[in-house]
Scaffold this motif. Sequence first.
Motif, PDB file in Angstrom:
ATOM      1  N   SER A   1     -39.570  16.023  61.569  1.00  0.00           N
ATOM      2  CA  SER A   1     -38.494  15.393  60.797  1.00  0.00           C
ATOM      3  C   SER A   1     -38.635  15.716  59.310  1.00  0.00           C
ATOM      4  O   SER A   1     -39.724  16.009  58.830  1.00  0.00           O
ATOM      5  CB  SER A   1     -38.538  13.871  60.974  1.00  0.00           C
ATOM      6  OG  SER A   1     -38.343  13.546  62.324  1.00  0.00           O
TER       7      SER A   1
ATOM      8  N   ASN B   1     -33.910  15.082  62.403  1.00  0.00           N
ATOM      9  CA  ASN B   1     -34.882  15.430  63.440  1.00  0.00           C
ATOM     10  C   ASN B   1     -34.566  16.800  63.997  1.00  0.00           C
ATOM     11  O   ASN B   1     -33.432  17.296  63.890  1.00  0.00           O
ATOM     12  CB  ASN B   1     -34.851  14.391  64.576  1.00  0.00           C
ATOM     13  CG  ASN B   1     -35.230  13.015  64.078  1.00  0.00           C
ATOM     14  OD1 ASN B   1     -36.184  12.850  63.304  1.00  0.00           O
ATOM     15  ND2 ASN B   1     -34.458  12.009  64.484  1.00  0.00           N
ATOM     16  N   GLU B   2     -35.544  17.397  64.629  1.00  0.00           N
ATOM     17  CA  GLU B   2     -35.370  18.748  65.156  1.00  0.00           C
ATOM     18  C   GLU B   2     -34.225  18.789  66.179  1.00  0.00           C
ATOM     19  O   GLU B   2     -34.095  17.887  67.011  1.00  0.00           O
ATOM     20  CB  GLU B   2     -36.673  19.198  65.823  1.00  0.00           C
ATOM     21  CG  GLU B   2     -36.701  20.687  66.051  1.00  0.00           C
ATOM     22  CD  GLU B   2     -38.100  21.155  66.444  1.00  0.00           C
ATOM     23  OE1 GLU B   2     -39.051  20.366  66.311  1.00  0.00           O
ATOM     24  OE2 GLU B   2     -38.209  22.300  66.891  1.00  0.00           O
TER      25      GLU B   2
ATOM     26  N   GLY C   1     -30.622  23.040  61.636  1.00  0.00           N
ATOM     27  CA  GLY C   1     -31.634  24.089  61.549  1.00  0.00           C
ATOM     28  C   GLY C   1     -31.154  25.344  60.839  1.00  0.00           C
ATOM     29  O   GLY C   1     -31.960  26.199  60.464  1.00  0.00           O
TER      30      GLY C   1
END
Lengths: 250, 265
Positions: free
Chosen positions: A2, A27-28, A78
């Motif tokens: 995170s 968060n991923e 991402g």
Amino acid sequence: MSYEANLRVWRGDADGGELQDFTVTVNEGEVVLDILHRLQATQTPDLAVRWNCKAGKCGSCSAEVNGRPRLMCLTRMGTFEPDESITITPLRAFPVVRDLVTDVSYNYDKAREMPPFVPPERDADGNHRMQQIDVERSQEFRKCIECFLCQDVCHVVRDHEDNKPAFAGPRYLMRLAELDMHPLDGVDRRRLAQDHFGLGMCNITKCCSEVCPEGIKITDNALIPMKERVVDRKYVPPTWLGNAIRRRRQ
Amino acid sequence: MTALAPEGTGAPGRARLAARTLRSDRWWLQPLITVSVLVAFIVYSTVRAFENANYFAEPYISPFYSPCITTACEGNTFPELFDGPAFLTPALYILIVPLGFRLTCYYYRKAYYRAFWLSPPACAVAEPHAKYTGETRFPLLFQNLHRYFFYAGLVFNVILTYDALLAFRNAEGEWFHMGLGTLVLLTNAVLLWLYSLSCHSCRHIVGGRLVHFSRHPVRYKAWTFVSKLNPKHMQYAWISLVFVAFTDLYVRLLATGAIDDPRFF
């Protein structure tokens, strides 16, 4: 893993607004829409954001992320650097209702103007028949989820509000192409595309194709073929001459 | 940051944001590259079109001067059709065709509308113009003539392919010889064919205008073939543009004696 992301979210309504800064946990694997939901849940319960399926199929969560029209549910966090400031604004081609929600009724007005599909009489057994290879071109355009990102990015209306009455936008010019290519449609839509829906205003800069989340080649497969069909109808010299003489007689 | 554009993203009712764009990537790079390459090509081709020399080095002729149609032409690659005034070079009679083909090309239109006219400079970047009518009026209405330049361009492709075949000779005119120049002219002709056959007008003419593919299986196959080339039209446009200039440069270097043509056999 995170991290804390810097978010700049436009908040306001038709009377005014501004970009507000927030820090939100990421968060991923999360997408921009997840982060906005976390923002709603933890800091701004009154933040207006339109969403529905979270799967890139309803076309509801259209917005502009770092200045680019995108579906927020398909924009992965991402793809940004953790220290990058992420700016989220409503679609800039349409009137804002509140925060990230815009009034997209321009598109529905244009949809209502479209002449409907006109099939021929049914066969004796009550069916319509067509070959797959005849209809497959049109099927690409049926993938459209009506997110209106193409309508938003098209500079013809985005940068020129006064063009809205005369220009239907890529989504609806694509609809015209879809019907014009359909093997069972009985209406010649070529003149209509040019004279009523403003196909000539399109200067094929392909932004509509660039932003389409369904990957539809709007410009190459719909708008340019439609422009070529209009040339068949209006600008082939004998046709053009015949039309000019007819106009003169009238 | 610029002032709100009253006609565009600053129109009443839209979200109030002063920025012309909020894009944080290098959106200006693409138009910059386009302007640089096209300006370089325009300058080079203009100089060469007016140079009126060094366009023929047996057995090669520069694509800028082919078909060479006046009695003032060097070499003997095409019938000399007429005398022209001395101030008009042979290139000036013919360059209207490739120029018109590229100028009205759907890909180049995108490139120069974005890069030169900034309409728009990049997606979701506001254009600077207060008014926009697109291709609905003179002179941009003439963009609709693209298919006629395509037809003329096909004739030129045939001639340039013929030039490449003539290059399978040596300086004495004997056949079945080949040099690096042959390969250059041949590559140039192939790239021009790829650029022409991937054209959107070509795609429409061979089959795109049909409603019932099933009734025209040959044209459907032709349309399918062109449709496979068409997504690479941009790449072919750039590669063929650069290579046609390179071909001309190669012939010029041979004609001026700056280099010798390596002969293969």
